[in-house]
Design a protein around this motif. Structure first.
Motif, PDB file in Angstrom:
ATOM      1  N   ASN A 130       7.653   1.325   0.115  1.00 45.72           N
ATOM      2  CA  ASN A 130       8.384   2.220   1.023  1.00 45.72           C
ATOM      3  C   ASN A 130       7.730   3.595   1.095  1.00 45.72           C
ATOM      4  O   ASN A 130       7.707   4.218   2.166  1.00 45.72           O
ATOM      5  CB  ASN A 130       9.852   2.325   0.609  1.00 45.72           C
ATOM      6  CG  ASN A 130      10.633   1.100   1.022  1.00 45.72           C
ATOM      7  OD1 ASN A 130      10.481   0.601   2.140  1.00 45.72           O
ATOM      8  ND2 ASN A 130      11.468   0.594   0.131  1.00 45.72           N
ATOM      9  N   ASN A 131       7.188   4.059  -0.022  1.00 44.94           N
ATOM     10  CA  ASN A 131       6.446   5.324  -0.010  1.00 44.94           C
ATOM     11  C   ASN A 131       5.192   5.195   0.851  1.00 44.94           C
ATOM     12  O   ASN A 131       4.831   6.128   1.570  1.00 44.94           O
ATOM     13  CB  ASN A 131       6.090   5.764  -1.432  1.00 44.94           C
ATOM     14  CG  ASN A 131       5.440   7.129  -1.458  1.00 44.94           C
ATOM     15  OD1 ASN A 131       5.947   8.089  -0.884  1.00 44.94           O
ATOM     16  ND2 ASN A 131       4.295   7.215  -2.115  1.00 44.94           N
ATOM     17  N   MET A 132       4.522   4.050   0.778  1.00 42.87           N
ATOM     18  CA  MET A 132       3.345   3.815   1.619  1.00 42.87           C
ATOM     19  C   MET A 132       3.720   3.869   3.099  1.00 42.87           C
ATOM     20  O   MET A 132       2.947   4.372   3.911  1.00 42.87           O
ATOM     21  CB  MET A 132       2.692   2.477   1.271  1.00 42.87           C
ATOM     22  CG  MET A 132       2.027   2.448  -0.075  1.00 42.87           C
ATOM     23  SD  MET A 132       1.424   0.774  -0.415  1.00 42.87           S
ATOM     24  CE  MET A 132       0.431   1.072  -1.852  1.00 42.87           C
TER      25      MET A 132
ATOM     26  N   SER B 297       6.340   5.603   4.318  1.00 41.13           N
ATOM     27  CA  SER B 297       6.672   6.994   4.644  1.00 41.13           C
ATOM     28  C   SER B 297       5.429   7.871   4.739  1.00 41.13           C
ATOM     29  O   SER B 297       5.431   8.880   5.441  1.00 41.13           O
ATOM     30  CB  SER B 297       7.664   7.572   3.626  1.00 41.13           C
ATOM     31  OG  SER B 297       7.041   7.784   2.382  1.00 41.13           O
ATOM     32  N   GLN B 298       4.361   7.480   4.046  1.00 37.93           N
ATOM     33  CA  GLN B 298       3.108   8.235   4.090  1.00 37.93           C
ATOM     34  C   GLN B 298       2.138   7.679   5.141  1.00 37.93           C
ATOM     35  O   GLN B 298       0.980   8.078   5.195  1.00 37.93           O
ATOM     36  CB  GLN B 298       2.447   8.232   2.705  1.00 37.93           C
ATOM     37  CG  GLN B 298       3.262   8.931   1.628  1.00 37.93           C
ATOM     38  CD  GLN B 298       3.503  10.391   1.943  1.00 37.93           C
ATOM     39  OE1 GLN B 298       2.589  11.120   2.315  1.00 37.93           O
ATOM     40  NE2 GLN B 298       4.750  10.830   1.807  1.00 37.93           N
ATOM     41  N   ASN B 299       2.627   6.714   5.936  1.00 37.92           N
ATOM     42  CA  ASN B 299       1.867   6.137   7.036  1.00 37.92           C
ATOM     43  C   ASN B 299       0.637   5.321   6.584  1.00 37.92           C
ATOM     44  O   ASN B 299      -0.356   5.256   7.289  1.00 37.92           O
ATOM     45  CB  ASN B 299       1.469   7.218   8.046  1.00 37.92           C
ATOM     46  CG  ASN B 299       1.220   6.638   9.419  1.00 37.92           C
ATOM     47  OD1 ASN B 299       1.842   5.647   9.780  1.00 37.92           O
ATOM     48  ND2 ASN B 299       0.315   7.236  10.167  1.00 37.92           N
ATOM     49  N   PHE B 300       0.726   4.694   5.403  1.00 34.62           N
ATOM     50  CA  PHE B 300      -0.333   3.787   4.959  1.00 34.62           C
ATOM     51  C   PHE B 300       0.005   2.335   5.280  1.00 34.62           C
ATOM     52  O   PHE B 300      -0.875   1.489   5.326  1.00 34.62           O
ATOM     53  CB  PHE B 300      -0.589   3.937   3.453  1.00 34.62           C
ATOM     54  CG  PHE B 300      -1.307   5.214   3.114  1.00 34.62           C
ATOM     55  CD1 PHE B 300      -2.650   5.376   3.416  1.00 34.62           C
ATOM     56  CD2 PHE B 300      -0.642   6.253   2.490  1.00 34.62           C
ATOM     57  CE1 PHE B 300      -3.318   6.558   3.114  1.00 34.62           C
ATOM     58  CE2 PHE B 300      -1.295   7.438   2.184  1.00 34.62           C
ATOM     59  CZ  PHE B 300      -2.633   7.586   2.493  1.00 34.62           C
TER      60      PHE B 300
ATOM     61  N   GLU C  60       5.940   0.082   9.267  1.00 29.58           N
ATOM     62  CA  GLU C  60       7.297  -0.397   8.969  1.00 29.58           C
ATOM     63  C   GLU C  60       7.407  -1.906   9.206  1.00 29.58           C
ATOM     64  O   GLU C  60       8.045  -2.617   8.432  1.00 29.58           O
ATOM     65  CB  GLU C  60       8.313   0.362   9.830  1.00 29.58           C
ATOM     66  CG  GLU C  60       9.740   0.017   9.534  1.00 29.58           C
ATOM     67  CD  GLU C  60      10.239   0.568   8.206  1.00 29.58           C
ATOM     68  OE1 GLU C  60      10.994  -0.158   7.534  1.00 29.58           O
ATOM     69  OE2 GLU C  60       9.887   1.702   7.842  1.00 29.58           O
TER      70      GLU C  60
END
Length: 182
Positions: A147-149, A151-154, A157
């Motif tokens: 989910n952090n990936m 939110s950091q656009n890595f 969704e």
């Protein structure tokens, strides 16, 4: 016959709930006449799961790399063994033969197998369901990292939708079967 690949640990872990979940999943696979595809190890959750399938009258296919000969014992009770040259070949063969993937707690090998099938799904190589059995919140840190990936656009969704997390073995298996029938 429907075939589900399960990636899991060669250790049983500290919490007995890991083994209990593996046994419940194994019994459910056998009851539904779903073939288990696994690495065939004779230790840890791998053995617990395969033994539960076999004790319940189910079918277990072990995909064993030649390069592991002498390094890892194969569960002698499995229904069928398929030998492949390398661990990389095992991952490819399991991906090819399985209709879906379940991931149980484990170590680096389990993580390698999970991220292999996940990245292949992300690339569109397969569209098979992938689910993580979140026993004792084991995979919650992985969910948070992914989910952090996002939110950091890595990671997009939509790629998070390729995997699911559940702490109930029977429900997880039911969800996988439902997604295969869609």
């Amino acid at each position: 016959m429907l075939s589900i690949a399960v990636f899991s640990g060669s250790s049983s872990g500290l919490d007995p709930s890991y083994g209990e979940s593996a046994r419940e999943l194994g019994r459910a696979l056998a009851k539904l006449k779903i073939r288990l595809i696994c690495g065939g190890g004779d230790t840890g959750l791998m053995k617990t799961l395969a033994d539960a399938v076999l004790e319940s009258g189910g079918n277990v296919l072990a995909v064993v790399p030649e390069e592991m000969e002498g390094k890892e014992a194969v569960n002698k009770g499995v229904t069928q063994v398929q030998i492949v040259p390398t661990i990389s070949d095992r991952k490819r063969k399991i991906q090819e033969m399985a209709d879906g993937f379940l991931v149980l707690p484990g170590g680096v090998g389990m993580m390698d197998e999970f991220f292999y099938v996940y990245s292949q799904a992300k690339l569109g190589v397969h569209a098979k369901p992938i689910a993580l059995l979140n026993t004792n919140s084991f995979f919650s840190p992985i969910a948070a990292m992914l989910n952090n990936m996002v939110s950091q656009n890595f990671i997009k969704e939509k790629h998070m939708a390729l995997i699911s997390f559940c702490d109930d073995p029977t429900k997880l298996l039911s969800d996988i079967i439902h997604s295969l029938q869609e």
